[in-house]
Structure formats: C-alpha cells, structure tokens
Design an enzyme around this catalytic site. Sequence first.
Site, short mmCIF file in Angstrom:
data_model
loop_
_atom_site.label_atom_id
_atom_site.label_comp_id
_atom_site.label_asym_id
_atom_site.label_seq_id
_atom_site.Cartn_x
_atom_site.Cartn_y
_atom_site.Cartn_z
CB THR A 1 -2.07 3.32 -3.80
OG1 THR A 1 -2.64 4.38 -3.05
CG2 THR A 1 -1.75 3.81 -5.20
CG ASP B 1 -1.82 1.15 1.32
OD1 ASP B 1 -2.33 1.57 0.27
OD2 ASP B 1 -2.04 1.67 2.43
#
Length: 1447
Positions: free
Chosen positions: A788, A515
């Site tokens: 993301t 992430d």
Amino acid sequence: MDRDASVLLRDTGVTAAGFVSPQPGWRLPNSWPGREVDVDSPMGHCGVASCEWRCSKGSLLQQGQTTGSDLSARWRTDDRSNDEMDAEEIVGRDRSTMTVPKDIPEKWLPLVLPLKRKKEERLKAAKEKHKGTEEERRVKANDREYNEKFQYANNCIMTSKYNIITFLPVNLFEQFQEVANTYFLFLLILQLIPQISSLSWFTTIVPLVLVLSITAVKDATDDYFRHKSDNQVNNRQSQVLINGILQKEKWMNVRVGDIIKLENNQFVAADLLLLSSSEPHGLCYIETAELDGETNMKVRQSLSVTSELGDPNNLAQFDGEVVCEPPNNKLDRFCGTLYWRENKYSLSNQNMLLRGCVLRNTESCYGLVIFAGPDTKLMQNSGRTKFKRTSIDRLMNTLVLWIFGFLVCMGVILAIGNAVWEKEVGSLFQSYLPWDPPVDNFLFSAFLAFWSYVIILNTVVPISLYVSVEVIRLGHSYFINWDRRMFCQRCNTPAEARTTTLNEELGQVEYIFSDKTGTLTQNIMTFNKCSINGHAYGEQENRKAQPLDFSFNPLADKDFCFYDQSLLDSVKLGEPLVHEFFRLLSLCHTVMSEEKSEGELVYKAQSPDESALVTAARNFGFVFRSRTPSTITVQELGRPVTYTLLAILDFNNIRKRMSVIVRNPEGKIRLYCKGADTLVFERLHPCNQDLMNVTSDHLNEYAADGLRTLALAYKNLSEQQWEDWAAQLRSAERAIDYREDRLAAAYEEIEQDMMLLGATAIEDKLQEGVPETIALLSLANIKIWVLTGDKQETAVNIGYSCKMLTDDMSEVFIINGHTVQSVREELRKARERMIESARSRDGVKEADVAWAESCSLGNGFRAPERAQGDWHQQPEDKQQNSVPTAHQSSNLLDSISGEYALVISGHSLAHALEADMEREFLDTACACKAVICCRVTPLQKALVVELVKKHKKAVTLAVGDGANDVSMIKTAHIGVGISGQEGIQAVLASDYSFSQFRFLQRLLLVHGRWSYLRMCRFLCYFFYKNFAFTMVHFWFGFFCGFSAQTVYDQYFITLYNIVYTSLPVLAMGIFDQDVPEQRSLEYPKLYEPGQLNLLFNKREFFICIAQGIYTSVVLFCVPYGVLSRATSSDGLPLADYQTFAVTVATSLVIVVSVQIALDTGYWTAINHFFVWGSLGAYFTILFAMHSNILFSIFPNQFHFVGSAQNTLRQPVVWLTIALATVVCIVPVLAFRFLKLDLKPQLSDTVRYTQLVRQKKRKSGGRGGRSTLGGVGGLGGGALGRLGRAGSRRSGYAFAHQEGFGELITSGKNMRLSSLALATFASRHSASWIDTLRKKKQQSTPSQLGVEGSPAGPCAAPLSTSSSLLGPQDALVEDTVHTPLGLAPSAGSSAVTPTPMRSPGGESSGGWAVSLGAVQEALFGWRGVGARISGASSPGPPPIVEETSLVE
C-alpha cells in the site's frame, strides 16, 4: 605519504606502496573546505564523520574489521553535474558517497589524477551506453515550435498491441512461438510431399487454421477493447490556451509546453507545473487515488511569481522556460528550475499536478504541460503489458518437445527396420514389387519411411488438443462470468474473466499481493464507540437495534448512525465531561466547512478520520460551522459559540497527535489534544492514573475489534502561561536553524500535565467479508501480502481489522531503517528471533521441530530434509556462535511454525530490494504469515511481485483497484481488478475483475481449483487416449514390412480426435468436479494439490503414456492373436486386414469410452449424451462408410463394401473386443481401488465423509445432530472464549500530512469549495474469525492429568463449526476413517478415546479419535479430541465459535 590520502582510493583493489591501511574512525583533514561525508552514517550531514568502508563483496566492514586491500570508498567532486551523478549511478549503485573538494593538496595529485581519469572514462562509457536517453528536459511556455525541436512525446497513450497493419504478422509471429503450432506447420509441409505422405494434407491444415483463427479472433477482441479504452481516454476534452484564447482540445492533441485550464473534479490531463489557481495564494487541492491509493486531499501551491497570472491574457504572455529532470517514475520527487524575467525559481513536487490526479475543492487552475503521454509519471509506473502463460502451458511446451523426440526415436527404429527388411526380404520381390521411382536402394527407402512414420505417428500430439484446451478455457471463463454469487447487487457489477488463458492457474496461487485502500477497505470511516470519563458507549447489544434519532438537531448528518441511547441521554442531561468530549472533537481538527444552503453543511477533511470525528460531534449537538484564521464557530446544542483560535500544534509522524489552544467567550484558555493513546497517556497529570487504567481497558477492547483508537485530553492554561509559551513559540517560528526541532520542543513543553477526557474508536470500513476471506485463503496455504502507498499506522490498523495481524501472533517485526546497513541489521535480528523462538518456544524440543518440518505450514512445496534444516543437530565443531549461514537460515526459516508478521516501509523496502539484500528480505518475509509494505510506489509493488516470482517459483496473484496498482497487476501471473471508486485503470489492465474482495475466495477455491482439476484430468486422459491410438501403428510396423501402412483407414484417423473422442473429454474438462462447491470452501486444504502441482506434472505424464502404451499393446496383440487363427461362422478365415482394422478400431473406441466413464467424477446429462452418443456416432459412421450407397457415389474412396457389417456379425470379434476391454480396464480399476484404500487423497476423504453424512441423514433423519452438537457444546462451555494474548492498540492512524495547521492559521486556504463525503455503511462483524487464526495450541500442565490422562471436561477442544467439518447436522462415526486408512499419526501413540454423552443420553463411543484423524487428513492438524502423553501436542486451535463460511 599522508594517511588521509587513502580515503581517495576508489575501486583500486590494492593499497599503494607506502600507504598504511586506513583505521576505523579516520577523518578528513579539517583544513579541507567544503568537506562532506555521506557514507550511510547518521553523522553524514556534518562536516566530519566517521567512515564506513564497503567491502568489494558488498558487505559493510564494521570498525575493527577493515582490511588493507579490499577497500572501495566512493567519492565525487563538488563540481559534478546531476547528469554525472546519474551516470555514476549507472556504473555503480552504491549509495555510499564521499564529497572531496576541488583544492586537493598538491602532494596527492599524482594519485588522484589517474583515478579521476578512470572515473571520467567510466562516466563516458555509461553515457555512451545510454546515448539517446533524455538527460534533461527544457520546456518553453506557449512556444510549440521551440518544444517540437526536442521531439517530446505527445499526450496520446496506447496500451494496445496491434493495429490493422501489424495485426496479422505480429499475431502469427506470437502464435508460432508456441512449439506445438510450429510442429504442426512442419508436419503440414511434410504431408504436401506425396512420396512420404500416407495421409491427406487436409487432416492437418484444417485443424491448424481453426486453432490459429480462434486464437487470432480472441486476441483481436481483447485488443479491440484496449483500443476502445485508449480512445475513450485520448478523446477527453481539455481547455488549452492557444494564441491567448482557451480552446477545447482532445487530450491526445495536448503538447508539451501548452497551458491548460482545469476545473473542479476534472482529471489532470498530463504532468503539469501549477501556474495559478482560483484559490488564495495559488493553492489547489488534489486527490491522488489513481497514483497512491489515498483518497485524502493533498495541497499543491504555485510559485508566488506565477500565482497572479490567473487571467488568460496574462498567461498568454507567459514565456518562462522550465529546465527539469527527464521523465522518471518517482511519484514523490520533482526537481527543476523556472527561468523567467532574468530570474530563476526552484521547482519541487509541491508545484506539480500529476496525470491521474483529480482536482478537488478548487474552482479552476492553470498548468504548464511538462510531461505528456507515455512520459508522465503515471504511465512510467504502469509497466509493460506482458504475455502471460500458465505453468501448464510451459509444461506442455516441454512435453511436446519430449514427445517429438520420442516420435523421432520411433521413426528411427522403424526406418532401420525398413532398411533391414528391404535389404534382406524386399529384394526378393523386386521382380513384381519394385521400388517406387526415386527410390533406388534400401537406404533411401528407409529415409522415406522415416518421414512417413513421422507423419503417421504425429497423432500422439494432435492439434485438436489445443483446440480442446481453448474451448475448455472459454467454458471456464463463462462459468466465472455467469456466477451469480460473484455478482454485486449494489454495484450491479458481475465478475468478468477478461482473459481465457489463465483459468487453471487460479487453482495454483501461493501468494496474493493486495492493495489496501479500495481493495480491502471502503475508505469509509465510522464513529463506532467511545469512552468518556471511564464510561464506555457504543456497545450494540441487539443487532436489530434501530439507529438513534437525531431529529432534534436540524444540522445533523442523516447518514450518521449510532446505536447507544445512553450517550445521547448524557448529552441531553448536560453532563459536563460529555459536553467537553464533543467540544474537543468540534474544535481540535483541520476540517474546513462549507454551507451550501441554510443548514446544509459539507465538511472538507484532509482525512476521512477527521471527517468521522467532526461528524460525530455534529450529530450529538456540537456542530462545527465555520472558521477563520483566528476563530472557530461552533453551534453547541443550538447556541452559536465563537472561540478564538490561539494556536494549532500541528500533527506529524513523530508527534502522532495534534492540539489546539483556544479562548472561549468567557476568556478562559484551554488546550485540547487528541492523538495516539500511548503518547497522550505519557503526558497526563498523575491524578489521572485510575481513569487511565479504565480507559486503557476500553482501548484494549476497541483494538481487539480492529478499531482505530485515539485518546483525548485537555489542559487549562492561565493567561501568564499562555503569554510565556506564546513568546517561546514565536521565537521558535522565527528561528533559522533547527526550526522544526525548536517547535517540537515548544509543543512538548505545553502538552504536559493534561487531563484525560476519554477515547474514540473509529472503524475503517472493511469491504464485506474481508476477514473471512483472508482467514479462508490462509487456511488454503495462500500467503497474503499487503502493498500500500498509505501510512504505516493506517496499514497496520487495517491489518488488525482484517485479521491479517492478530494479538496471538508471536511477534510483528517493524522494518524502518533508513540505510542499507540498518535495514540489513533489522532483517537479521528478525530472522534470529524467529529461529530462536522456533527452537525454544514453550520447551519445544527436537520432536516438535521434526513435526514442524513434516507439516507443510508454509507455502513452499515440501519441508526441507532434516539433515539440511535442523541446524542445531550438526556436529559441534561445525556449529558457530554467530548466525547460521544464509542457506542454513533459509532452511530453518522454512520449518518455523510460529505466526509472525513483517511490516516494512517504502524507504526500507528500497534498500531491501537491492541485489545483495533481496534474498535476505525474501527469506525473512516468506517465513512470516503476513507481510505489509507501506508507503510503496507503484514500481516497488511490481518489484516485490517480481522478486517472489523470481526466487520462489510460485504462482502470484495481484489484486488492486487503482491506477497505482496497474504495474503490480501486470507483473503478477494473475491480475485481478476491483471495479471500485478509483477509476477503471486497474480493471482494464487485469485478467479478472469483480467488485468485492470477498469474491476472491470463490474465484480461487471454487473456480480456480475446479479449472485446474478439470484441465489436469483432461490432459491426462488426452495423452492416454492418443498414445493408445497411435502406438498401435508402431507395433503394426513390425508385421507389415515397415512399409508405413496404417492400421486404421484414413477416415477413422481423421475422425478419431474430432468426432469419436473429442466431445466426452470436452464435457469432462468443462463440467467435472471432485467435490461440490460448498465443500471446496469448507475444506480449504483441498486447494493444496494445485499449489504443489500434483495433478499434472512430468510424473503424471509418464504414468499416462505408460498406460496408453500398455493399452496399445493389448489392443494390437489380443485381436492379432485371436484373429490370426479364428474363422467365421461359415468357416472362412478372419485373418484379413480390414477385419483386423475394424476390430482394433472398435476395441479402441470402447476402451477409451469406458476409461473416460471411470475418470468422470461428476455426471451431467451432457456427459451421458456425449459419452454414449460418441459411441453411437462411431458405429453409425462405421456402417455408413462401408455401405453400398457411399461406394456407389465415391467408388475410389470407399473400397471395403460391407466389411464392417461382416466383421461385427461374428461372435468371435465381440469376444475379442470384450477380452481386450477387460484386459485394459481391470488393472486400472485394481490400482485405483488399492490407492483409494491405502493412500486416499483429501478429496477422497471429503467425498467419503459426505457419503456417510448422506446415509446417516436418510436413516436417522436429523437425530444424529445431537452427538456432535453435544460435544461441541461441552467443549465450548468448558473452554469459553479464549482471551487475547496481549494488547496491541491501534496507533494514531490519521492519513494526515504535516502543515495543514499552518495553512489554517495563515488563512491561505479559507476559501474552498465542496467535498462530498462517502456514504456510511453498516459495520460488518467479523470477530468470529479470531479463532481460525489462532496459532497451534500447546498443551499446558493444567490440561494434562497424570500419565497424560484427560483432565476434566475440557479435554476435547472440539467444534461444530461448519467451516471445518461441514454442516452441523452431520454425524461422523468410527466407520469414517477405517476404509480410508486414516489412523492416528505415529507421534500420537498414546491416544485415549474420550467418550462423550450427547444430550439425548447416547454415548458416542470412541468417535473423537476418528474425527481427529479426519481433521488431520483435511487440515494437517493433530491431536483433536485426544490427549498426548509426554511432550506438548502441536494440535489444532480449539475452535469454540460456530459460523459457516458459506451460508
């Protein structure tokens, strides 16, 4: 028949008789009402559009390629319900749809009706298949009785696996899925049958129960913490409106249809329909970090008809009914209808508050529960908890099956021998040696002998193996927990191994999925540098410089830091353009300000970028104080100034800029603009050219440092210009059609001929050590993909900041297609570019392609064979002008040596993950060095991970910090949770957790590599020692009449794996190291054996058992051959059973102890104690069992009194033991010596260089430093800092959403509460890492002299960087490579040593050649310190900066 009818064909596969094949560009008849075409065409929204036809094989047919019989155009009628559409999606996932009206011409009914009936049958079948699933949701407010009829899920969540009742049966069922546990249970049952068992049942049941108990306790502990976490969440309090009264209820008791009240900073308990808010116009502000990782605020608004129901009494009377979509995982979509007071109102995602969000800047709001518990979108995205097992576990299951087959074969052989012996020889002894009672013939005797030998030989896989594995894994987990270098002082958070089953797989990771927000970054923006009127500010010459003193400004933010005094001086001296620069920053934004008390300002920004810019202006004296829908009040150097806000030209993803038009108190009108530099520069007045060139240079420098840049400009407007444009703006705002396009055109018109002010540079604070960690992991052949939910611009900027993306990359591919065809085309073009570049870059021909294939630059196992991968060498008649086939393209991509990156958006990824395109996407992505997926949903993250797991067969690791990462963490082989600011959901779902991304390098390169190494060595030794132990019984069977008689007594058999040999191998499995931890980090190539699974595989397994079988032959034959003719010192023969048993057992224990001493690479006091202590324990127990004391206590158990003492008193016995030990060990020593000399491993090379360094340090002190340092200094001085290949500036990276400007000017959001800003941290410099990410440097003509001779002092691109060659005081000489066989490669035939002279005046001789060889062995690089004649050399990048990765 009419040609137009052919568009109605669907999935028929043939063309009806009399029909003409449809031609490209055919259209539907204009006479059809409601015609609509949507076939992935950009014209799909128009009334008539050209059609694309889809081939039944899944490929789109272009114009001119259509066939008559292979058409499959999807169609649907206007009267289909949403459910029918969903059902059709189940039947066929094709997105190409064609709408056909109800009033079909009559002449076509005979054709249409059968097709329609076929479609209805398919829809019906699909619905029946999915019967029981919810088709739509109906929720009535304040009516639990009505809602309970639908049996909706309650709000209780459960992530645990067991409860008190189900724990024992479910856990045992899971454990007996392990092949070994089932195998041992089967053996236990056999041992309970006295006719076939020659061993006691307790030898199996005790260790089996022990293993099951240990595993059960571990699983119960893990599940207890899950229960604890679930209870913590389920018992949170919320205010529920029951019978008109707000009552506190636990989250778990909230039901669908309840109305609950939320207060500021509270988590949303369930998926709610926002009914009313304390803010004007029903607005509320939420933070969705748990869902998509974004910490910027988002706006939600209630329906106007419910926004006035703010009073609990009014809400208690609310009885509206919501009809909406069933539960799903789409975070950005909601479709429903509210029915109330005989009216219906459309509902969208803007009216919803999803579970996991946090209410911000809103005093309170009320919501109606639509989805609860497992039906919420957060839980729908969380994924299922999967039972994770390592590749070694899976391999061991296979090996156990093989060993069991081998065991059966040995049993069959010995049973056949028993049958033959009983028939030919045993029948002669029936008179005094009869068969036992149920045995009545030789065949039945053989049958019983088979099972007896299965029991005796079962120790080839003892259950103690699994006990030892669990103990070793537990020890490795504690090492991770105790690692002080993975402890975060600031957070007071240690690293935690939340599972004990995956440690060795940490040493085999090939792909990391990370992430961005909160994992790579802190999501803290800092104003670092700026350029004003061509002057650059913000360069920090002295790292110890003190931040500026802003005490002159009572409204300054105390957390703001800036280090360039000249900028503050310019403000104080009143430079007009500097004042105008900060005036722009204080006016051109959408920030809201709240003054808690006098002088205490709190900014509530939609994005952290905005907050950083406004805070910078605030500290330099231009303080944004407040705003109304039509004014902005700024305190300029202590003087309050109110500007009239005339217009806000709002930001969107296309404009990538925003502007405001204000009127100052003097009546002058000015436009202020900030945005992406490339777009702003295009709109500047021509007189700005010189200033633009200077500012562009500054922007290049800022972008090189990974900063997020914006350009600032202004424009003076006359009153007439404003009036004319305002009229145009009002006309665009009132437009019904194409309103957005008209507004964009109006904005474009006024934003022309602007004057450049300067540029800003903001740093999105990376977590400490992120660039270094990414670079180090890349050197270890680990690919990092960033997944993301953030914007593309933001993600790309972070990619540059953390050096995943660099300006030295060959190309960065952006995939942004909105249709299947466009995404496929973009991926195809990217592959073509990479393949063409690989063939022709810098004139690299066949030799360099071959070199690229020979090197393992990617993360695959080995480069493809030349015959498969070198497409351009195929015969000419097989070469096509078009793109190579998918297989050829994939092989070519595997050998690509350039550095590429792929950036793909969420909507493109949705197409790329379809079944017919996923392999193309994967091949393209895996050929790139970095992959960034933007705007992806939590489920898409999991799908990407699953795709790599499925096709690449590689070990994957997912790391994240928010609830939106849970699905990805659960899907990957290994899940790592960052304990950050976004809650603990990711940590709870993870296998390992810590607080900083940089700890990942120690987790993988140190703990992971050691765990894999230790486990492999443990398994190799364990199988060896047990085959050596067990196979003696097999050879003995040929000499004991195949009677299933054991060589050793049953106590030795029981204690061999529990006492005599268990502790030394445990010590090796827990403490062993091949190189120290510092070297593991300095030489990341050491990580590769785990990725390639070299240390324990089927080949290594067969080598181990072959060595074990050889040892067993020696241990049986040598004592048997010697003792059969030997006599004791008193003349008595030694050829008795017990003497033979004691001799063989003693030889076995000594041999395996010597063997583990050879296998141990890192000795501790514990290793010494366990190895030699086990030998001592063996002799102690041996003499005790043959003592008079035990015989007197247990006469029936210990028959052979004094046998051990009598046997070991004989010199011939010790000579026999010594002979057996030598014959067993010497071949192993010889093989290892030859392997070390002829084919050393990387770890051998590192250990040897370490040994050389230690010797040189002892003999020469620190004087040896000068040679290496001198060369490094010379190379660095000659080469200097390498320039960047180009300029890829950061774009407009605000995490903005369109529409905030309209909210401000409408006044809807003028009343807000506080938003705490994150604390700023000091910037961590990471520019040194650029050099580690350089692509392979090719030698240019300027670098080569005649015939390849060295060209001046820059001929040796060499470094003293300890990240490559260890400490700087190390000295490596010619002797380093000689015993290890590290000669230069064949491709480097013309190697000329480059003698260098150190500052001390001593010549280093030809050391550069050997150093190049060492670097090649360690890093896969060639040509260091050498010049290659002829073609360019694919050598390593010249490293010219010195920074240690460890210290």
